[in-house]
Structures are given as C-alpha cells and as structure tokens.
Motif scaffolding. Structure first.
Motif, PDB file in Angstrom:
ATOM      1  N   VAL A 225       0.860  -1.182   0.000  1.00 35.47           N
ATOM      2  CA  VAL A 225       0.000   0.000   0.000  1.00 35.47           C
ATOM      3  C   VAL A 225       0.896   1.232   0.000  1.00 35.47           C
ATOM      4  CG1 VAL A 225      -1.769   1.278   1.257  1.00 35.47           C
ATOM      5  CG2 VAL A 225      -1.816  -1.228   1.236  1.00 35.47           C
ATOM      6  N   SER A 226       0.710   2.126  -0.950  1.00 35.03           N
ATOM      7  CA  SER A 226       1.573   3.305  -1.052  1.00 35.03           C
ATOM      8  C   SER A 226       1.330   4.253   0.116  1.00 35.03           C
ATOM      9  CB  SER A 226       1.309   4.038  -2.367  1.00 35.03           C
ATOM     10  OG  SER A 226       0.048   4.674  -2.332  1.00 35.03           O
ATOM     11  N   PRO A 227       2.355   5.006   0.509  1.00 37.85           N
ATOM     12  CA  PRO A 227       2.160   6.021   1.558  1.00 37.85           C
ATOM     13  C   PRO A 227       1.045   7.003   1.218  1.00 37.85           C
ATOM     14  CG  PRO A 227       4.494   5.657   1.206  1.00 37.85           C
ATOM     15  CD  PRO A 227       3.771   4.900   0.123  1.00 37.85           C
ATOM     16  N   ALA A 228       0.949   7.391  -0.060  1.00 39.29           N
ATOM     17  CA  ALA A 228      -0.088   8.348  -0.456  1.00 39.29           C
ATOM     18  C   ALA A 228      -1.485   7.784  -0.199  1.00 39.29           C
ATOM     19  CB  ALA A 228       0.070   8.707  -1.941  1.00 39.29           C
ATOM     20  N   ALA A 229      -1.689   6.505  -0.536  1.00 38.97           N
ATOM     21  CA  ALA A 229      -2.997   5.884  -0.316  1.00 38.97           C
ATOM     22  C   ALA A 229      -3.319   5.788   1.167  1.00 38.97           C
ATOM     23  CB  ALA A 229      -3.031   4.504  -0.955  1.00 38.97           C
ATOM     24  N   LEU A 230      -2.303   5.506   1.962  1.00 39.35           N
ATOM     25  CA  LEU A 230      -2.499   5.366   3.404  1.00 39.35           C
ATOM     26  C   LEU A 230      -2.765   6.719   4.053  1.00 39.35           C
ATOM     27  CD1 LEU A 230      -2.608   3.019   5.323  1.00 39.35           C
ATOM     28  CD2 LEU A 230      -0.152   3.222   5.693  1.00 39.35           C
ATOM     29  N   GLU A 231      -2.130   7.764   3.547  1.00 37.84           N
ATOM     30  CA  GLU A 231      -2.344   9.109   4.079  1.00 37.84           C
ATOM     31  C   GLU A 231      -3.786   9.564   3.853  1.00 37.84           C
ATOM     32  OE1 GLU A 231       0.546  11.863   2.524  1.00 37.84           O
ATOM     33  OE2 GLU A 231       2.142  10.381   2.768  1.00 37.84           O
TER      34      GLU A 231
END
Length: 331
Positions: A225-231
């Motif tokens: 899961v990308s950091p952007a998606a998690l943010e």
C-alpha cells in the motif's frame, strides 16, 4: 550483471538447515521455558537447544547469549550461502539499531545496549563513532543519515526524530538489497514488514491526532500500500486497502483500534505473525533460497521470543502475561 542463483545451488545448505531446524524453539519448548520452576531451569532448557550457558539473573548475560546465538546463526549460514546479500538483509537492521543507540547516547557509555550480529563489529563502530571517523567506515548514505540524525536530535531533543531518519535510510537500503537479489520470497518478506510498520504508524498517528505532515514523514516506501494511499485513507478503508495482502487480518484490527477498541500491542503482534506465516510457507520448500530465508526469519523470531520470556520471568510476570506478548511459532 547480477548473478542469478539457482535453487540447486542451495541443495547442501538446505539439507543443513533441515537438520538445524530441529533445534529451533517449538511451541512445546516455549511452554517448557514458561513453566520452568526457576530461571536457571529455563536457561538449562535453552542449553539443551544449543544456546550458550549464561546467568539468567543477569540482563547483560542474556544480551551476550542472544548476541552469540545471532553470530552463530550467521556464521553457520555464511559458510555455504550462495548469495551472502540475503544475510545482509538480516544483519543490516542490527547495524541501524546500534547507530541509533550511539546517536542517542550523546557520549554516555552505551556499550551494553549495542547488539552483535550486524555487518559491523559494535566495538569498532563505537570506537569510530567516538573518533568521528564514521564517514570512512560507513557507506556515504549511512554516514550522511547519522549526521542528519544527530542534527535532528540536537534541534528537537526528541529521540523519535533520530529514529525516523535512520529507519528511513535502513529500509531504503533493505529495499535496494532485496531488488538486487531478485528473490520473490525475499521481496514479499520485506514488503510485508514495511506494510506492518506503515499500518502501525498510521494507527498511532490517528490515535495521537497527528496531522498529515507527520504521517507523510513516517511512512515508508516499498510496501503493498503506497504512503499516499495510506495518508488519504479513512480508518474504515484500512481493511479494503490491505485486503489482498498478508495483513488483511491486522488491518481489520487496526480499524477497531482507530474506533477506540483494541490495543497497539495486539496490532503489532498480528503484523509480526503475518511475517512469520511467510516464513512457515518458505520453510516448507524442500531446497532453495526460500529454505534459507524461512530459517532466518524463524531464527530471528526465536531470539525475540527467548528475550521476551527470560526478561518477563526476571520481571516477575506470570506465564499468561508473557504469553500475551509472544508471537506465533510456525513449525
């Protein structure tokens, strides 16, 4: 061009590993450690497993025993490991642990907190750090990260800021190593570790009501899961985000914690157990790099379990209280 190693090159090492596996911590041996009448009886159980003798009443002696066990692990595997870079994936976090200890010690005696089993001898690392010679001893990126960590600690007085700098550098180096080795099982292992770190970081940030800037700084690249998606994700989205990963169960637990139920300890345990399930799958491979990888993960889990049990016993915790802190064991 990086050499691609064939499974057949691991035939001899895999045979050795299947023999060594019989001496790893099993659920039955773990219960023996937990139920032993005295700490010395527990230490004798470890000796029967091949651990070095040590005084169980001394924390320093336990640290030394764990360090020797880790060094023996790498020595045994290193003699016949076709691709030594796989060992570096497991050595490298110890190096960064030692660097964090050195930076946060601020000149105080920290020798007891240093761990053996990394790529660099801890005594040499300590000596070079004190003499400001790390840039000659470490890779340029690592030496630069140490300087950045020192600066962050000096400016903020917050050890977490130091950890963020060094953890980020550590995982970037781990990712490059895994990419160079070109082993799908190793890539899956590292990706799952990063996913676990990021999931726990996201939950902590929300519980502490930290803003998006904090989350952006702590999340690591390289996970499923990308950091952007998690943010951008709401707590209710976590289960869906991780649905196709080994952390789908942990993500469900994370949603509950964000809603006010459950504990971070339980979440961290669930994330670690996801990694151990990968080890169990790898260890079922008759021969090949997966066999070595599975054994390394299981052996590292043993070190953590033994330290948890012996430290808990010495602190007077009940067997049930210690059991709650232990990760699963996969045979």
């Amino acid at each position: 061009m990086t050499k691609k190693y064939h499974d057949t090159e691991y035939l001899y090492l895999s045979a050795c590993i299947h023999s060594w596996e019989t001496r790893l911590l099993t659920p039955e041996r773990r219960e023996q450690l937990l139920s032993a009448p005295t700490d010395r009886d527990a230490a004798r159980v470890l000796e029967e497993m091949g651990w070095p003798a040590f005084d169980p009443e001394s924390e320093a002696a336990l640290d030394q025993a764990v360090g020797r066990r880790r060094e023996e692990l790498f020595a045994h595997l290193g003699k016949d490991m076709p691709d030594a870079r796989i060992l570096d994936v497991f050595r490298l976090p110890t190096d960064y642990h030692n660097l964090k200890v050195l930076v946060k010690s601020r000149g105080e005696d920290c020798r007891r907190l240093l761990m053996a089993g990394g790529r660099w001898d801890p005594e040499q690392l300590l000596s070079d750090y004190r003499q400001r010679e790390l840039r000659d001893f470490l890779p340029a990126e690592t030496a630069q990260a140490v300087q950045q960590a020192r600066q962050a600690l000096a400016e903020t007085g917050n050890g977490q800021e130091c950890d963020l700098v060094l953890d980020g550098t550590c995982f970037r180096e781990l990712t490059r190593l895994a990419d160079a080795v070109d082993c799908p099982a190793l890539t899956d292992y590292l990706r799952t570790r990063i996913d676990g770190v990021n999931l726990c970081s996201a939950v902590r940030a929300r519980r502490l009501r930290k803003g998006p800037d904090f989350l952006h700084r702590v999340l690591l690249e390289g996970g499923s899961v990308s950091p952007a998606a998690l943010e951008e994700a709401a707590p209710a989205d976590l289960r869906e985000l991780y649905a196709a990963t080994p952390l789908r169960e942990a993500a469900g637990l994370a949603e509950g914690i964000c809603a006010g139920g459950g504990s971070m300890t339980a979440l961290e345990k669930q994330c670690d157990n996801a990694v151990l399930r990968l080890a169990a799958k790898a260890r079922r491979t008759p021969f090949g790099v997966e066999t070595a990888l599975g054994y390394l993960i299981a052996a590292e889990a043993e070190l953590i379990a033994v330290r948890t049990i012996m430290t808990g016993r010495r602190a007077g915790l009940s067997a049930d209280a210690i059991r709650e802190r232990l990760r699963d064991i996969y045979g």
